[in-house]
Write an enzyme that holds these catalytic residues in place. Structure first.
Site, PDB file in Angstrom:
ATOM      1  N   THR A 157       0.838  -1.197   0.000  1.00  0.00           N
ATOM      2  CA  THR A 157       0.000   0.000   0.000  1.00  0.00           C
ATOM      3  C   THR A 157       0.877   1.253   0.000  1.00  0.00           C
ATOM      4  O   THR A 157       2.044   1.211   0.363  1.00  0.00           O
ATOM      5  CB  THR A 157      -0.942   0.033   1.217  1.00  0.00           C
ATOM      6  OG1 THR A 157      -0.189   0.284   2.404  1.00  0.00           O
ATOM      7  CG2 THR A 157      -1.702  -1.273   1.366  1.00  0.00           C
ATOM      8  N   TYR A 182      -0.673  11.755  15.286  1.00  0.00           N
ATOM      9  CA  TYR A 182       0.232  10.921  14.490  1.00  0.00           C
ATOM     10  C   TYR A 182       0.836   9.825  15.365  1.00  0.00           C
ATOM     11  O   TYR A 182       0.886   8.651  14.969  1.00  0.00           O
ATOM     12  CB  TYR A 182       1.333  11.794  13.879  1.00  0.00           C
ATOM     13  CG  TYR A 182       2.412  11.006  13.153  1.00  0.00           C
ATOM     14  CD1 TYR A 182       2.123  10.320  11.979  1.00  0.00           C
ATOM     15  CD2 TYR A 182       3.710  10.972  13.644  1.00  0.00           C
ATOM     16  CE1 TYR A 182       3.109   9.613  11.305  1.00  0.00           C
ATOM     17  CE2 TYR A 182       4.704  10.265  12.980  1.00  0.00           C
ATOM     18  CZ  TYR A 182       4.392   9.588  11.811  1.00  0.00           C
ATOM     19  OH  TYR A 182       5.371   8.879  11.151  1.00  0.00           O
TER      20      TYR A 182
END
Length: 315
Positions: free
Chosen positions: A21, A190
């Site tokens: 991906t 994050y």
């Protein structure tokens, strides 16, 4: 520390199928390029933007002669959209009878506050939850592959050292994940996403021990991850992060070695977190918190079922 040369240490991949991906640039593109030189039956170059994916495939075939005839196929995949993920998984499950390597490489870093198409915090949703759904939908194929002769099935989750330095001390903000969480800094969000990726590999190893699952930090790599609009302290970004990347960052060819080692190395421990190249035991205590990993797994399964996902198959 293991030494790893992708050219000589990746085995012949005849008959094997791989999926990467976030493969239209950076580490994902380099990972596809290195795998493509070893005769796989098929590699899915998964990316959100088809134009960029086509450009990446052209670069790979032009730069690496051994990859010029490799069976690289573009897979349309937007990790921030469950519908896109379902369509991509349906295609893979229909087209191939095995899946040997699943590289959960794609993702975003410290982006402005936003939500995915399905209403989840954008960094958590893209980096972790989208990959969790993709893995769940492909798990029957992965499990079927483990039963083939000489099988060596692996799931590799791109995390970051940011899971230690940026995530909250108390773990994950479960009660806020279905929002854009504007009250929390982009760097902390994050860190939360990267912690989730490490916990995912840790829990996968317990639930599916016949598959080798791992997570990693690739090192400081010169990619586009810090370009564009960021919700990050500008002083730290321009006086610390950017100079650090410029002065000590490695090339994407060097940076991809850890995820390639996790995919093909001989001594990869199931559920472990690695830093370059093959250094183990560097994760935070939270990344090895069995209660937190179980809670994340259960929360994830419940959420995905509300969107029509089938649930995790029996091992």
């Amino acid at each position: 520390m293991p030494r790893f040369n992708p050219l000589t240490d990746i085995p012949d991949l005849a008959g094997r199928v791989c999926l990467v991906t976030g493969a239209s640039s950076g580490l994902g593109e380099q990972t596809v390029a290195q795998i493509a030189q070893h005769n796989p039956a098929k590699i899915y170059l998964a990316a959100r933007n088809r134009g960029r994916a086509e450009a990446a495939m052209k670069r790979i075939k032009a730069t690496f002669p051994a990859a010029a005839t490799s069976a690289i196929e573009i897979l349309d995949l937007d990790l921030a959209s469950f519908e896109s993920i379902k369509a991509a998984a349906f295609r893979v499950n229909k087209e191939v009878d095995r899946l040997d390597i699943l590289q959960l490489n794609g993702g975003i870093a410290v982006t402005p506050h936003a939500s995915t198409q399905d209403g989840y915090e954008i960094q958590f949703g893209t980096n972790y939850l989208g990959h969790a759904l993709l893995t769940q939908l492909l798990m029957p194929k992965l499990l079927a592959t483990t039963r083939l002769p000489d099988a060596d099935v692996r799931i590799v989750s791109m995390s970051s050292v940011g899971h230690k330095s940026f995530s909250a001390k108390d773990g994950l903000l479960f009660d806020q994940l279905k929002s854009d969480i504007k009250t929390t800094s982009g760097s902390r969000l994050y860190g939360q996403a990267m912690l989730s990726k490490a916990l995912f590999a840790f829990e996968l190893a317990k639930r599916y021990p016949q598959i080798t699952s791992s997570s990693l930090h690739p090192g400081t790599v010169k990619t586009r991850v810090w370009s564009g609009d960021k919700d990050f302290n500008p002083i730290l970004r321009y006086l610390v992060i950017n100079p650090l990347v410029l002065l000590s960052g490695v090339s994407v060819k060097e940076g991809a070695k850890t995820q390639l080692w996790c995919s093909f190395g001989k001594d990869v421990r199931n559920g472990a977190y690695y830093e370059p190249v093959g250094k183990v035991g560097k994760e935070s205590a939270l990344a090895r918190d069995a209660e937190l990993s179980r809670k994340l797994w259960d929360w994830t399964e419940t959420e995905l079922k509300t969107h029509g996902a089938p649930g995790w198959p029996e091992k």
